[in-house]
Design an enzyme around this catalytic site. Structure first.
Site: not given
Length: 408
Positions: A32-33, A106, A215, A305
């Protein structure tokens, strides 16, 4: 434990991949950067297909603790306010697909995956570490990081997002595709909304060259609001605050959004006015996948992605990453304990996933055209929703997934 895989990227897809492989008996290094694990953005929707994956990993209680479970999806006209169609969720989604439809922040999805990964002793999380390059050998992949650390694994999984370095080396430099759409996002506490806007529902407002979705998230205490309009960063949107297409952090002005929305109905404008601060980002993607080699080459695979970035018009970006990860874990768990042929396993992963991911990419792109339609296309859309009802909004082929790779 003599199998080792390197995962580039510590977002939702990377952590899901690490969890799936660890549960299948593989040790994992996650690169993880950033200096801390976290997730940018605001809300996301998880259809029954994505919830099914979390259930398979034993994370149902964790999801229940942080998500909302809307009763219905309502589609309305952004200008006139009239209802165009609806899809029952809640108990109906549970009855149809054996899993609910969830909405959540998220960061909450990322957090529950991170906590699950941290319980796996075979996963090492490496912060401030970014892949610089990799080299494939006949039986391994050698990964070099920007701080000159060298890691060797039987496979490398690129879960490093739209701007993936793994993808760039695997498939060559390919510029992302600008959609010409901008997304304004914000959060508002339920208590700050007009009473009519507090229902436990997903609402999608459609208008010419725009749509707005809101939502509940965080157990219904907050609402996520996303407005997508046509435009370019720095040209009436974001001003002098920057136009870095990789940033999710542009400050945004409500006045710019209101100008883009035009004569929106009073109920929609009340929701917009309730949001105290907006962020802005440009929507970019890539053309839909055309072959399995865009997913995997040898011992290197792309996930989420990095392989198939999605426009947000089908609410499936996180879901497809979760499905990818579940598929990898399922394939590895089915192998005997003896040394695994990772290129062969990854090739099977690609064959299982690429067509479904491409279909979702195409459907997401098509939805954007339909959502933002004007003229005859808008009339046809509204007429079809009125005549066909839920049958137009429900997507059985999507929500019944993911397909079990062992049965294909």
């Amino acid at each position: 434990m003599n199998e080792h895989v390197v995962v580039a990227g510590g977002g939702i897809g990377g952590l899901a991949c690490a969890l799936a492989l660890a549960r299948a008996g593989v040790s994992v290094d996650v690169l993880e950067q950033s200096s801390a694990f976290g997730e940018v953005g605001a809300g996301l929707q998880l259809g029954p297909n994505a919830v099914r994956v979390l259930h398979a990993w034993g994370l149902t209680d964790e999801l229940q603790a942080c998500a909302a479970f809307p009763e219905v999806l309502r589609v309305r006209d952004a200008h006139g306010g009239q209802r165009l169609g609806q899809l029952r969720l809640g108990a109906m989604a549970l009855a149809r697909y054996a899993q609910p439809y969830a909405t959540l922040h998220r960061a909450d999805l990322h957090g529950l995956l991170l906590r699950a990964v941290q319980q796996e002793s075979v996963v090492r999380l490496r912060l401030n570490t970014r892949l610089a390059a990799y080299e494939q050998t006949p039986d391994a992949v050698r990964v070099t990081t920007e701080n000159d650390t060298v890691l060797v694994g039987q496979a490398l999984i690129g879960s490093d997002g739209l701007w993936s370095r793994v993808r760039a080396q695997m498939l060559g430099a390919q510029p992302v595709r600008a959609s010409g759409h901008l997304a304004y996002r914000g959060l508002v506490h339920r208590d700050d909304l007009p009473a009519a806007q507090r229902d436990n529902v997903v609402t999608a407002w459609l208008g010419p060259r725009l749509h707005v979705v809101h939502y509940p998230v965080r157990g219904g205490k907050w609402f996520n609001v996303v407005a997508v309009v046509h435009g370019v960063l720095g040209q009436g949107h974001g001003g002098s605050l920057g136009n870095d297409p990789q940033s999710w952090s542009h400050e945004a002005q409500a006045a710019d959004l209101k100008r883009a929305l035009g004569p929106a109905c009073a109920e929609l404008m009340a929701m917009i006015d309730a949001v105290k601060g907006w962020k802005l980002w440009a929507l970019n993607d890539r053309a839909p996948m055309t072959r399995p080699a865009e997913h995997v080459q040898g011992g290197v695979a792309l996930l989420g992605d990095a392989a198939h970035p999605l426009r947000p018009y089908l609410a499936q970006g996180a879901a497809m990453a979760l499905e990818d990860a579940w598929t990898l874990g399922r394939l590895r768990a089915a192998e005997p304990a003896a040394p695994v042929d990772w290129p062969a396993l990854l090739a099977r992963y690609a064959q299982t996933r690429w067509q479904r991911n491409a279909r979702v990419q195409r459907r997401s792109q098509r939805n954007g055209t339909i959502f933002h339609a004007s003229g005859l296309l808008r009339w046809g859309r509204n007429t079809a929703m009125a005549l066909l009802g839920e049958g137009l909004l429900d997507i059985p082929w999507l929500y019944e997934g993911p397909s079990d790779p062992l049965s294909l």
